[in-house]
Write a protein that holds these residues in place. Structure first.
Motif, PDB file in Angstrom:
ATOM      1  N   ARG A  48       0.844  -1.211   0.000  1.00  0.00           N
ATOM      2  CA  ARG A  48       0.000   0.000   0.000  1.00  0.00           C
ATOM      3  C   ARG A  48       0.874   1.254   0.000  1.00  0.00           C
ATOM      4  NH1 ARG A  48      -3.736   2.728  -2.028  1.00  0.00           N
ATOM      5  NH2 ARG A  48      -4.881   4.078  -0.636  1.00  0.00           N
ATOM      6  N   ALA A  49       1.948   1.254   0.775  1.00  0.00           N
ATOM      7  CA  ALA A  49       2.854   2.403   0.803  1.00  0.00           C
ATOM      8  C   ALA A  49       3.493   2.609  -0.569  1.00  0.00           C
ATOM      9  CB  ALA A  49       3.934   2.208   1.866  1.00  0.00           C
ATOM     10  N   ALA A  50       3.824   1.522  -1.246  1.00  0.00           N
ATOM     11  CA  ALA A  50       4.398   1.628  -2.597  1.00  0.00           C
ATOM     12  C   ALA A  50       3.394   2.248  -3.558  1.00  0.00           C
ATOM     13  CB  ALA A  50       4.844   0.252  -3.084  1.00  0.00           C
ATOM     14  N   GLN A  51       2.122   1.862  -3.413  1.00  0.00           N
ATOM     15  CA  GLN A  51       1.081   2.443  -4.267  1.00  0.00           C
ATOM     16  C   GLN A  51       0.912   3.936  -3.992  1.00  0.00           C
ATOM     17  OE1 GLN A  51      -2.325   0.119  -3.230  1.00  0.00           O
ATOM     18  NE2 GLN A  51      -2.030  -1.324  -4.913  1.00  0.00           N
ATOM     19  N   LEU A  52       0.899   4.291  -2.726  1.00  0.00           N
ATOM     20  CA  LEU A  52       0.680   5.686  -2.349  1.00  0.00           C
ATOM     21  C   LEU A  52       1.831   6.590  -2.781  1.00  0.00           C
ATOM     22  CD1 LEU A  52      -0.779   5.200   1.233  1.00  0.00           C
ATOM     23  CD2 LEU A  52      -2.009   6.024  -0.766  1.00  0.00           C
ATOM     24  N   THR A  53       3.054   6.099  -2.643  1.00  0.00           N
ATOM     25  CA  THR A  53       4.217   6.933  -2.966  1.00  0.00           C
ATOM     26  C   THR A  53       4.634   6.829  -4.423  1.00  0.00           C
ATOM     27  OG1 THR A  53       5.765   5.177  -2.370  1.00  0.00           O
ATOM     28  CG2 THR A  53       5.177   6.750  -0.640  1.00  0.00           C
ATOM     29  N   GLY A  54       4.311   5.711  -5.060  1.00  0.00           N
ATOM     30  CA  GLY A  54       4.763   5.475  -6.423  1.00  0.00           C
ATOM     31  C   GLY A  54       6.238   5.090  -6.483  1.00  0.00           C
ATOM     32  N   TRP A  55       6.812   4.712  -5.352  1.00  0.00           N
ATOM     33  CA  TRP A  55       8.236   4.415  -5.272  1.00  0.00           C
ATOM     34  C   TRP A  55       8.589   2.976  -5.601  1.00  0.00           C
ATOM     35  CZ3 TRP A  55      10.231   7.018  -0.164  1.00  0.00           C
ATOM     36  CH2 TRP A  55      10.268   8.397  -0.355  1.00  0.00           C
ATOM     37  N   GLY A  56       7.677   2.055  -5.455  1.00  0.00           N
ATOM     38  CA  GLY A  56       8.008   0.643  -5.614  1.00  0.00           C
ATOM     39  C   GLY A  56       8.330   0.032  -4.257  1.00  0.00           C
ATOM     40  N   GLU A  57       8.028  -1.255  -4.123  1.00  0.00           N
ATOM     41  CA  GLU A  57       8.174  -1.913  -2.829  1.00  0.00           C
ATOM     42  C   GLU A  57       9.614  -1.937  -2.322  1.00  0.00           C
ATOM     43  OE1 GLU A  57       6.240  -5.693  -2.579  1.00  0.00           O
ATOM     44  OE2 GLU A  57       4.328  -4.867  -3.259  1.00  0.00           O
ATOM     45  N   GLN A  58      10.573  -2.194  -3.210  1.00  0.00           N
ATOM     46  CA  GLN A  58      11.956  -2.289  -2.747  1.00  0.00           C
ATOM     47  C   GLN A  58      12.450  -0.955  -2.196  1.00  0.00           C
ATOM     48  OE1 GLN A  58      13.458  -5.293  -2.586  1.00  0.00           O
ATOM     49  NE2 GLN A  58      14.895  -4.201  -1.304  1.00  0.00           N
ATOM     50  N   ARG A  59      12.119   0.131  -2.868  1.00  0.00           N
ATOM     51  CA  ARG A  59      12.549   1.451  -2.367  1.00  0.00           C
ATOM     52  C   ARG A  59      11.880   1.756  -1.036  1.00  0.00           C
ATOM     53  NH1 ARG A  59      12.140   7.462  -5.084  1.00  0.00           N
ATOM     54  NH2 ARG A  59      13.133   8.532  -3.346  1.00  0.00           N
ATOM     55  N   VAL A  60      10.603   1.392  -0.887  1.00  0.00           N
ATOM     56  CA  VAL A  60       9.908   1.605   0.386  1.00  0.00           C
ATOM     57  C   VAL A  60      10.617   0.826   1.488  1.00  0.00           C
ATOM     58  CG1 VAL A  60       7.774   1.125   1.649  1.00  0.00           C
ATOM     59  CG2 VAL A  60       7.660   2.173  -0.610  1.00  0.00           C
ATOM     60  N   LYS A  61      10.916  -0.448   1.227  1.00  0.00           N
ATOM     61  CA  LYS A  61      11.585  -1.279   2.235  1.00  0.00           C
ATOM     62  C   LYS A  61      12.945  -0.700   2.608  1.00  0.00           C
ATOM     63  CE  LYS A  61       9.727  -5.545   0.364  1.00  0.00           C
ATOM     64  NZ  LYS A  61      10.127  -6.801  -0.286  1.00  0.00           N
ATOM     65  N   GLU A  62      13.709  -0.295   1.619  1.00  0.00           N
ATOM     66  CA  GLU A  62      15.047   0.227   1.877  1.00  0.00           C
ATOM     67  C   GLU A  62      14.994   1.598   2.567  1.00  0.00           C
ATOM     68  OE1 GLU A  62      17.180   0.075  -1.820  1.00  0.00           O
ATOM     69  OE2 GLU A  62      17.411  -2.098  -1.693  1.00  0.00           O
TER      70      GLU A  62
END
Length: 84
Positions: A48-62
């Motif tokens: 959900r955070a990846a969707q909201l930010t448009g960053w992608g899951e890996q960038r969110v995790k990192e």
């Protein structure tokens, strides 16, 4: 506008962008905080955070876990030849 004015505007915009990105990072850390009872990440929040930010899951995790980014960089840096 002169080149100097354009450059000042760009520098100011970049400063605003960096400040906004820091606010997003702090909000992500709160949003993705581990559950107080189980100690595990809350299910579905990374996606959900990846969707909201448009960053992608890996960038969110990192972003939330800098140590993960450092481990991934170390792994990539240790490769011979740079390919897979």
């Amino acid at each position: 506008m002169s080149d100097a004015d354009d450059e000042r505007e760009l520098v100011a915009a970049m400063a605003d962008l960096r400040a906004a990105e820091e606010r997003v990072v702090e909000a992500l850390r709160v949003f993705l905080a581990r559950d107080a009872v189980t100690g595990r990440p809350v299910h579905g929040r990374i996606g959900r955070a990846a969707q909201l930010t448009g960053w992608g899951e890996q960038r969110v995790k990192e972003t939330v876990t800098p140590a993960l980014a450092q481990r991934r960089r170390a792994k990539r840096g240790g490769r011979d030849g740079g390919g897979r």
